[in-house]
Every structure is written in C-alpha cells, then in structure tokens.
Enzyme design. Sequence first.
Site, mmCIF file in Angstrom:
data_model
loop_
_atom_site.group_PDB
_atom_site.id
_atom_site.type_symbol
_atom_site.label_atom_id
_atom_site.label_comp_id
_atom_site.label_asym_id
_atom_site.label_seq_id
_atom_site.Cartn_x
_atom_site.Cartn_y
_atom_site.Cartn_z
ATOM 1 N N ASN A 9 0.870 -1.182 0.000
ATOM 2 C CA ASN A 9 0.000 0.000 0.000
ATOM 3 C C ASN A 9 0.905 1.230 0.000
ATOM 4 O O ASN A 9 1.465 1.593 1.025
ATOM 5 C CB ASN A 9 -0.874 -0.032 1.271
ATOM 6 N N GLU A 170 -5.026 -5.117 10.770
ATOM 7 C CA GLU A 170 -3.998 -4.088 10.965
ATOM 8 C C GLU A 170 -4.261 -3.342 12.268
ATOM 9 O O GLU A 170 -5.092 -2.423 12.302
ATOM 10 C CB GLU A 170 -4.047 -3.085 9.815
ATOM 11 N N SER A 216 3.797 -2.050 10.429
ATOM 12 C CA SER A 216 5.259 -2.044 10.589
ATOM 13 C C SER A 216 5.896 -3.402 10.270
ATOM 14 O O SER A 216 6.847 -3.821 10.930
ATOM 15 C CB SER A 216 5.642 -1.569 11.997
HETATM 16 C C1 PEP Z 1 -0.638 0.131 6.243
HETATM 17 O O1 PEP Z 1 -0.853 1.323 6.292
HETATM 18 O O2 PEP Z 1 -1.437 -0.644 5.677
HETATM 19 C C2 PEP Z 1 0.568 -0.352 6.898
HETATM 20 C C3 PEP Z 1 0.620 -1.614 7.260
HETATM 21 O O3 PEP Z 1 1.566 0.561 7.084
HETATM 22 P P1 PEP Z 1 3.038 0.295 7.708
HETATM 23 O O4 PEP Z 1 3.528 -0.980 7.085
HETATM 24 O O5 PEP Z 1 3.831 1.482 7.280
HETATM 25 O O6 PEP Z 1 2.854 0.162 9.173
#
Ligand code: PEP
Length: 253
Positions: A9, A170, A216
Amino acid sequence: MRKHIVAGNWKMNKTFEEADELINDIKDQLEEITLDRNTQVIICPPFPFLEMATDYSEESYFAVGAQNVSDQESGAYTGEVSAAMLESMELEYCIVGHSERRAYYHETDEIVARKVDQLLKHGISPIVCCGEVLEEREANRQFEVVKKQITDGLFHLTAEQFANIIIAYEPVWAIGTGKTATPEQAQEIHAFIRGLIAEKYGQAVADETSILYGGSCKPGNAKELFANPDVDGGLIGGASLKANDFIGIATAF
Ligand code: PEP
C-alpha cells in the site's frame, strides 16, 4: 490451499518518475527470484499510476490493486473513482476500510459494506482492513472491535461472494509506528477472525480465506509473523516503498 499474499500500500507517496522507478525495481527483482507458486504479490499505487502499473504487470509477476473506491456506481460524485472504472482497467484488487480512511475520511462499516458490494459487482477482490486502536487494545477490546468491523462490513455477503474477500488485520497502533504486533498477538487475532468466518460461512470457506497482517511489517520481522498458521501474508505500508524491503517481505514465507 489459500494464497499467500504480500500487498504493498503505497498510500499518497511517489511522483510519476519515482513510481516508474519503483515499479521497475520491483519488476527487476521479481525476475531474479523464485517466488513460492502460492504467493501473490500485489502493488497498490495511487490512482494516477495505476495504468503504468497494470502495463508493467503484463510482463511481470505482480498484480495491481487500488487503494480506494467509491461506494456509488457512477454519476455526480466529483473526485470519486468507481469500481466500474477500476474494472475497465483490469484491476484485480482494491483496499477497503483502511484505518486512515476510517479515521480521516469517516469511512464507517456501512460505507465499507457498500464499497465491497461495488467491487464484487465489478469482479474485483476487496482487501478489507480491520483492527483496533491502542486504547481498545489496552482495554482488551480488540476482539469485540474486529468482530463488529467484520460482521457489519462483510457478513451481509453470501458464501460465494465471501470467497473473493481478503482480510487484512492491521492494529492501528502498529501502522507506521515501528511497533509490530508480536507473532503471538497476530496469530491469536487471525485465528479469532478465521473462527468468525467459520461460524458464519463454514470451515471450508474460512480455510480458503487469506488473512494478512499489517503494521510495521519489515523483512526483519516478516518471517516470524508469516510462520503462524493463520497469518497468510502482509499488507505493507512503509516497507513497500523500497523494492529491496518489499521483495524481502514477499520472500519471507
Ligand atoms: C498500512 O498502512 O497498511 C501499513 C501496514 O503501514 P506500515 O507498514 O507502514 O505500518
């Protein structure tokens, strides 16, 4: 056997030239490795770069997804992009209900449900995000929160429709913060989500549903997260903006 999926993403990042460079880097690196045949790599760039991405995808091993879609079919909705438009560009996937859209653009579970309906009507697989914020996790309310998001956003679907759904768990406290859920925390809630699906649609549908972890995720922690039986891959934000990191995650199964 359900698919392993690593989806990038990109959020609102990259200019046209930078996007071209990143897609080419990903394409080149994918040519040099042997991906597990059950692994699907997806990139979700911003709308203006989707055509470029789909052009490159024709000669590569990745699929392309959008980051958002309108909950309306067509008409006077200035600035919106319809599922019919995405279908006409031969897109296969679209993220829905990301926590940033829920927080900044007031995307409710009811809106998520309508977006999912639009996507399914146009043959696009929704990647539906769910997850609790920090205060909810601290109050041990993550199960209740995720159950509501999934029930209200998805459980109006038939089992046949649900077969096209990908879920991304998430935890909002882990997105872009550098804090990752532990493999145990991820497994616990992924198993819970699969249990909800089994209760509603039966074990066979639940066993075929890919449930991704996001928050992350990096090459350094992807292996231990993906080693869990109910973690089928990742939705990757920051680390999807560097080809080395993204491919490092895609090869972590
Ligand atoms: C996201 O926004 O879907 C995400 C997982 O971001 P990050 O990997 O930067 O935490």
